[in-house]
Design an enzyme around this catalytic site. Structure first.
Site, PDB file in Angstrom:
ATOM      1  N   HIS A 133      -0.309   1.132   9.251  1.00 36.75           N
ATOM      2  CA  HIS A 133       0.877   1.632   8.754  1.00 36.75           C
ATOM      3  C   HIS A 133       0.871   2.605   7.768  1.00 36.75           C
ATOM      4  O   HIS A 133       1.394   3.803   8.022  1.00 36.75           O
ATOM      5  CB  HIS A 133       1.452   0.311   7.976  1.00 36.75           C
ATOM      6  CG  HIS A 133       2.868   0.758   7.303  1.00 36.75           C
ATOM      7  ND1 HIS A 133       4.051   0.483   8.048  1.00 36.75           N
ATOM      8  CD2 HIS A 133       3.179   1.285   6.361  1.00 36.75           C
ATOM      9  CE1 HIS A 133       4.959   0.782   7.353  1.00 36.75           C
ATOM     10  NE2 HIS A 133       4.552   1.433   6.309  1.00 36.75           N
ATOM     11  N   GLU A 134      -0.136   2.557   6.903  1.00 43.60           N
ATOM     12  CA  GLU A 134      -0.232   3.770   6.091  1.00 43.60           C
ATOM     13  C   GLU A 134      -0.844   5.120   6.637  1.00 43.60           C
ATOM     14  O   GLU A 134      -0.555   6.183   6.493  1.00 43.60           O
ATOM     15  CB  GLU A 134      -1.107   3.321   4.918  1.00 43.60           C
ATOM     16  CG  GLU A 134      -0.683   2.175   3.863  1.00 43.60           C
ATOM     17  CD  GLU A 134       0.703   1.970   3.810  1.00 43.60           C
ATOM     18  OE1 GLU A 134       1.586   3.211   3.348  1.00 43.60           O
ATOM     19  OE2 GLU A 134       1.296   0.983   3.622  1.00 43.60           O
ATOM     20  N   HIS A 148       1.695   6.732   8.543  1.00 47.14           N
ATOM     21  CA  HIS A 148       2.567   7.650   7.981  1.00 47.14           C
ATOM     22  C   HIS A 148       2.091   9.143   7.748  1.00 47.14           C
ATOM     23  O   HIS A 148       3.001   9.797   7.339  1.00 47.14           O
ATOM     24  CB  HIS A 148       2.568   7.131   6.314  1.00 47.14           C
ATOM     25  CG  HIS A 148       3.926   6.073   6.047  1.00 47.14           C
ATOM     26  ND1 HIS A 148       5.108   6.141   6.641  1.00 47.14           N
ATOM     27  CD2 HIS A 148       3.797   4.864   5.475  1.00 47.14           C
ATOM     28  CE1 HIS A 148       5.845   5.153   6.021  1.00 47.14           C
ATOM     29  NE2 HIS A 148       5.226   4.264   5.513  1.00 47.14           N
ATOM     30  N   GLU A 161      10.113   4.536   7.386  1.00 49.02           N
ATOM     31  CA  GLU A 161       9.550   3.238   7.439  1.00 49.02           C
ATOM     32  C   GLU A 161       9.803   2.407   8.585  1.00 49.02           C
ATOM     33  O   GLU A 161       8.912   1.649   9.034  1.00 49.02           O
ATOM     34  CB  GLU A 161      10.131   2.428   6.090  1.00 49.02           C
ATOM     35  CG  GLU A 161       9.800   2.944   4.680  1.00 49.02           C
ATOM     36  CD  GLU A 161       8.204   3.187   4.527  1.00 49.02           C
ATOM     37  OE1 GLU A 161       7.425   2.506   5.335  1.00 49.02           O
ATOM     38  OE2 GLU A 161       7.851   3.836   3.533  1.00 49.02           O
ATOM     39  N   ALA A 178       0.911  -1.230  -0.159  1.00 47.84           N
ATOM     40  CA  ALA A 178       0.035   0.059  -0.088  1.00 47.84           C
ATOM     41  C   ALA A 178       0.811   1.281  -0.298  1.00 47.84           C
ATOM     42  O   ALA A 178       2.000   1.017   0.328  1.00 47.84           O
ATOM     43  CB  ALA A 178      -0.683  -0.079   1.219  1.00 47.84           C
ATOM     44  N   MET A 179       0.434   2.299  -0.179  1.00 51.29           N
ATOM     45  CA  MET A 179       1.005   3.620  -0.304  1.00 51.29           C
ATOM     46  C   MET A 179       0.132   4.886   0.579  1.00 51.29           C
ATOM     47  O   MET A 179      -0.807   4.997   0.092  1.00 51.29           O
ATOM     48  CB  MET A 179       1.320   4.084  -1.920  1.00 51.29           C
ATOM     49  CG  MET A 179       1.854   5.223  -2.053  1.00 51.29           C
ATOM     50  SD  MET A 179       3.729   5.187  -1.573  1.00 51.29           S
ATOM     51  CE  MET A 179       3.803   6.789  -0.882  1.00 51.29           C
ATOM     52  N   GLU A 180       1.160   5.655   1.165  1.00 53.02           N
ATOM     53  CA  GLU A 180       0.634   6.421   1.949  1.00 53.02           C
ATOM     54  C   GLU A 180       0.286   7.994   1.546  1.00 53.02           C
ATOM     55  O   GLU A 180       0.293   8.866   2.083  1.00 53.02           O
ATOM     56  CB  GLU A 180       1.452   6.699   3.375  1.00 53.02           C
ATOM     57  CG  GLU A 180       3.044   7.364   2.926  1.00 53.02           C
ATOM     58  CD  GLU A 180       4.122   6.355   2.515  1.00 53.02           C
ATOM     59  OE1 GLU A 180       3.725   5.389   2.093  1.00 53.02           O
ATOM     60  OE2 GLU A 180       5.405   6.733   2.712  1.00 53.02           O
TER      61      GLU A 180
HETATM   62  N1  TRP Z   1       5.799   3.766   1.272  1.00 52.88           N
HETATM   63  C1  TRP Z   1       4.985   2.339   1.038  1.00 52.88           C
HETATM   64  C2  TRP Z   1       4.953   1.916   2.469  1.00 52.88           C
HETATM   65  O1  TRP Z   1       3.895   2.356   2.940  1.00 52.88           O
HETATM   66  C3  TRP Z   1       5.772   1.395   0.373  1.00 52.88           C
HETATM   67  C4  TRP Z   1       5.546   1.504  -1.149  1.00 52.88           C
HETATM   68  C5  TRP Z   1       4.229   1.161  -1.749  1.00 52.88           C
HETATM   69  C6  TRP Z   1       6.450   1.556  -2.355  1.00 52.88           C
HETATM   70  N2  TRP Z   1       4.328   1.168  -3.312  1.00 52.88           N
HETATM   71  C7  TRP Z   1       5.685   1.386  -3.654  1.00 52.88           C
HETATM   72  C8  TRP Z   1       7.709   1.678  -2.468  1.00 52.88           C
HETATM   73  C9  TRP Z   1       6.375   1.294  -4.802  1.00 52.88           C
HETATM   74  C10 TRP Z   1       8.180   1.613  -3.799  1.00 52.88           C
HETATM   75  C11 TRP Z   1       7.486   1.358  -4.904  1.00 52.88           C
HETATM   76  O2  TRP Z   1       5.688   1.058   3.097  1.00 52.88           O
HETATM   77 ZN    ZN Z   2       5.693   2.406   4.996  1.00 43.84          ZN
END
Ligand code: TRP
Ligand code: ZN
Length: 901
Positions: free
Chosen positions: A309-310, A313, A332, A274-276
């Site tokens: 987690h997200e 962040h 992280e 996932a991505m924050e």
């Molecule tokens: N920052 C994201 C996390 O919560 C990590 C992540 C999600 C990521 N998608 C990505 C890192 C694509 C590199 C590329 O940990």
């Molecule tokens: Zn993260």
């Protein structure tokens, strides 16, 4: 220079980025106004920025990052301007002089429909998504794509209204309306400055579960979880996890939600978990969607962790971000630590907290310790990289979290919270370094051992490798003293031949060897005693003596796994049995059982004798744990799980994967047979758990029932007894939830019973429209115990299945990674066919998605310790990949490091 130059045509060697070479950007970007005309084949992006020169840096040209973009127009203060290209970079030399802000307008197009890397703007299931971390924003527009450039964003999205009714970006929706030709628009303004890696947009046919909440401070917020229309019934748990996250961060760290609206969106095509992105988290569906019919207890628990987690962040990563990507663990490691604490704090029961800790340590030891001992070893704060995507590792995440945890151990829970407060006072809104973080925690705790030892403590950031602590005890029965001698060492890693001593918090207890009693610890020269003592090892070797030790003790060292080290203590079997039966520290209780099993395994591997591996005392101890009246089921399941093949392999200098597999298999069969009646009891006792709830208590009971069934099927299949396989098949058919159903299916598959095939067929037809369940179906077959080399042909067959799709990372992982990384017995074949398969898949994936390919490439990290014929064959396979001409930098970095000296 900070930026790596990618896609240099393959002619030059890839650029190495060095931490030491950091320099501040020559320009700041204050505002960004983006306008998107979304179209899968050709999306038009108008990017209007205001920039100014950074007065602290000598005047120079502006060099903007870009990748796979078509450039149409560049205007400076509304006028055409000269520019040139330097590789992928757009270089502007004739910019206004002086420190006044100026306007830069860049018009580009890109092709999201052809974006198979899933970085930048891409299409998944006819919707648009973005992924910008780490360096994906440059695939959307020309920019200073580095985290220390923070800007205010305004985003306008325009798209066909019927195809893309929902248009989302970061921040607040300020305007929306209709356009000509059936199109519509939405305008978003993010009230917070952010680095471009936190930019996001989503457009498509999506529906949301919504929840309004009021914070402790009395502010109202709207929480939304967006999914595809058929998936709304699988969003309740994610929403509950999000609400719990908001409440927890406010309660534990005083950190409130700083946005009116917080959105989570699920996509089935995603490279990672996932991505924050600020206010608009984008998730892999795997970490959002759950209902009891389709998701297991493990899925529920992962969703809780990843949603947490997200969300966490938002403060640790977004409000305070990283100065450069070498500082990745700043966000992280800290955020993993926070999500681990969150999950622990949600456990009502102390024993459930211990279970969570054991699970986290298991990940660290089976994944991070090998990384630290292999060719990709790197410090928590790396010194160099070729491809930053390769450094989203268990070292940055999990070891980074352990480093933060040690800081909490050295400053106390309350002291650490004070440190966090100071960190936000000092650095809110800035892009900072790991040093800044450690300094803030220490400064807020000036009389703690952390403050006293800070420069040395920071070696955890700079030195790679897993330290070993060797301990030896001396009991003086007359003086009633017990002395523990501790020494530390750390093996060389790539580029770091010598290691200096670490600061290692060693949590200690003493258990009476005869009575099993918890002996009070009274440090020599003091008058008070306690149940546990924190010894801070900072020299190469040190001793500590305790007084008034009433009987000969068994030392319980490194309680709760107080530091990420390997502990060498020459315990006798009797001492380990004492700890297993009596230690107050549940972690060390579990650890004692693991040590006993490991000891038997390594002896059998050395001797080649695979029968009767486990001795009677161990089996009796396991029976006592299983039948224990008060221990909880989740803990029992962990104690009765043998160390994994990967963990066993890590303890050996020369690894014969087939031998390890054979020994572990025979240990499993032995446990299955010797405890048969106990497994029957355990199943009867734990099989019924009422209405489904994914709480730790009932999921522990399901886990233990599942384990019992697995052993009962295994023993029965070997003895051709039909009763338990029959009951298991019935359980598979009747189960009221996915956890019980899947455990039953797994029991049949892992026993290799004849019922497995029809059960798999039934499972497929029942769930063929549920992508995440099909992933489980693929993964189960690819990780099945190998019988005479049958798994590889099955895996090749699965790849021709109509539901297999290499372009979908979850599906690719479910088949290929499950086999190459999750099935050592099936993968390491004497005929090298497993390695050939691996090399084919790495090269095939690399052509479309280098990031995923590079992860698969890591399956061969530990090839050098393999015994022949595996070692030579693995080397051949690596060389075959390395010889490919148009390899990505991602895969090249991994295979070249694996092959180096
Ligand atoms: N920052 C994201 C996390 O919560 C990590 C992540 C999600 C990521 N998608 C990505 C890192 C694509 C590199 C590329 O940990
Ligand atoms: Zn993260």
């Amino acid at each position: 220079m900070l930026q790596s130059s990618k896609d240099d045509g393959g002619a030059q060697a890839p650029a190495i980025v060095l931490r030491e070479a950091y320099s501040a950007p020559a320009f700041w970007i204050d505002t960004v106004d983006l306008c998107f005309d979304l179209d899968p084949a050709k999306t038009r992006v108008l990017n209007k920025m205001t920039l100014r020169r950074n007065p602290d840096v000598p005047a120079q040209a502006l060099r903007l990052d870009g990748e796979e973009l078509n450039l149409a127009r560049v205007l400076v203060n509304g006028q055409g301007t000269s520019f040139k290209m330097d590789g992928d970079k757009l270089v502007l030399e004739n910019l206004p002089e002086g420190n006044e802000p100026f306007a830069l307008e860049i018009f580009t197009t890109c092709n999201p429909g052809k974006n198979t890397k899933l970085m930048g703007l891409y299409v998944s299931n006819d919707s648009f998504f973005t992924q910008c971390e780490a360096e994906g924003f440059r695939r959307i527009t020309y920019f200073l794509d580095r985290p220390d450039v923070m800007a205010s964003y305004t985003v306008t999205l325009r798209a066909d209204k019927a195809k893309y009714p929902v248009l989302l970006s970061n921040g607040n929706l300020v305007e929306q309306g209709a356009l000509e030709d059936g199109r519509h628009f939405a305008k978003w303004v993010d009230p917070h400055k952010k680095p471009c890696y936190l930019f996001a947009l989503v457009a498509g046919q999506l529906v949301a579960r919504e929840q309004r909440i009021t914070s402790r401070a009395g502010k109202d917020h709207l929480l939304q979880v967006y999914v595809r229309p058929g998936d709304l019934d699988k969003t309740e748990h994610a929403m509950n996890s999000l609400m719990a996250s908001v409440a927890w961060d406010e309660a534990r760290f005083g950190l409130p939600l700083d946005l009116e609206r917080f959105m989570v969106v699920a996509t089935s095509d995603f490279n990672m978990g996932a991505m924050e992105n600020k206010g608009l988290n984008i998730f892999n569906t795997k970490y959002v969607l759950a209902n009891q019919a389709t998701a297991t207890d493990v899925d529920y628990s992962n969703i809780e962790s990843v949603v947490g987690h997200e969300y966490f962040h938002n403060w640790t990563g977004n409000r305070i971000t990283c100065r450069d990507w070498f500082q990745l663990s700043l966000k992280e490691g800290l955020t993993v630590f926070r999500d681990q604490e969150f999950s622990q704090d949600l456990c009502a029961d102390p024993s459930a907290r211990a279970v969570k800790r054991i699970e986290d340590v298991r990940v660290l030891r089976t994944a991070q310790f090998p990384e630290d001992a292999g060719p990709m070893a790197h410090p928590v704060r790396p010194d160099s990289y070729i491809e930053i995507n390769n450094f989203y590792t268990v070292t940055i995440y999990e070891k980074g979290a352990e480093v933060v945890r040690m800081m909490q151990t050295l400053t106390s829970r309350a002291g650490f919270a004070k440190g966090m407060t100071l960190y936000f006072e000092r650095f809110d809104g800035q892009a900072v370094t790991c040093d800044d973080f450690a300094q803030a925690i220490a400064d807020a705790n000036s009389d703690s051992p952390l403050a006293a030892l800070l420069p040395q403590f920071k070696r955890w950031y700079s030195q790679a490798g897993t330290p070993r602590v060797a301990a030896r005890g001396e009991y003086n029965a007359e003086a009633k003293t017990y002395t523990l001698h501790l020494s530390q060492s750390c093996a060389p890693t790539v580029g770091q031949p010598e290691k200096l001593p670490f600061v290692i918090p060693v949590s200690l207890g003493l258990v009476g060897a005869q009575t099993g009693a918890a002996l009070p610890l009274q440090l020599q020269g003091t008058t008070t005693a306690s149940d546990s003592y924190l010894f801070v090892l900072s020299q190469a070797s040190e001793s500590v003596t305790f007084e008034n030790v009433a009987e000969e003790p068994v030392p319980s060292i490194l309680r709760g796994f107080s530091a990420p080290v390997v502990l060498d203590f020459d315990y006798s079997d009797a001492q380990l049995l004492t700890l297993l039966a009596h230690d107050n520290d549940p972690f060390n209780r579990w650890e004692a059982g693991q040590r006993l099993a490991l000891r038997s395994a390594t002896a059998a591997i050395a001797s080649g004798n695979t029968s009767g591996v486990l001795n009677d005392a161990y089996i009796a101890a396991m029976r006592a744990v299983l039948r224990h009246p008060t221990l909880d089921a989740a803990f029992k399941e962990l104690v009765l799980t043998l160390p994994s093949e990967t963990y066993i392999a890590e303890q050996l200098d020369l690894v014969d994967p087939q031998r390890i597999h054979a020994v572990r298999d025979s240990m499993r069969l032995q446990l299955a047979r010797a405890l048969f009646a106990d497994w029957e009891w355990a199943y009867a006792e734990h099989q019924d758990n009422g209405a489904y709830r994914p709480d730790p208590l009932s999921s522990g009971r399901r886990a233990l029932a599942g384990m019992a069934l697995t052993f009962l099927c295994l023993a029965s299949t070997e003895s051709r007894d039909a009763v338990w396989p029959g009951k298991t098949l019935q359980r598979f058919k009747d189960a009221g939830n996915m956890t019980d159903r899947f455990n039953a299916l797994q029991a049949l598959v892992s026993a290799g019973h004849a019922h497995a095939a029809p059960a798999l067929a039934r499972f497929y037809s029942q769930f063929k429209d549920e992508a995440l369940v099909l992933d489980k179906w693929f993964a189960l077959q690819a990780s099945a115990p190998d019988r005479g080399g049958n798994v590889l042909p099955a895996v090749r067959q699965l790849m021709t299945h109509p539901d297999f799709n290499l372009r979908n990372p979850n599906r690719a992982r479910s088949v290929i990674f499950s086999y190459c990384s999750g099935n050592p017995g099936g993968f390491h074949r004497a005929d090298a066919a497993g390695y050939v398969f691996w090399s084919e898949r790495v090269m095939e994936l690399d052509a479309t998605n280098p990031q995923v390919a590079a992860r698969l490439a890591r399956a061969m990290d530990r090839w050098k310790r393999l015994a022949e014929p595996y070692r030579s064959a693995a080397c051949e396979a690596l060389k075959r990949v390395a010889a490919k001409v148009d390899l990505s930098n991602d895969v090249r970095e991994v295979v070249e490091r694996a092959l180096a000296d």
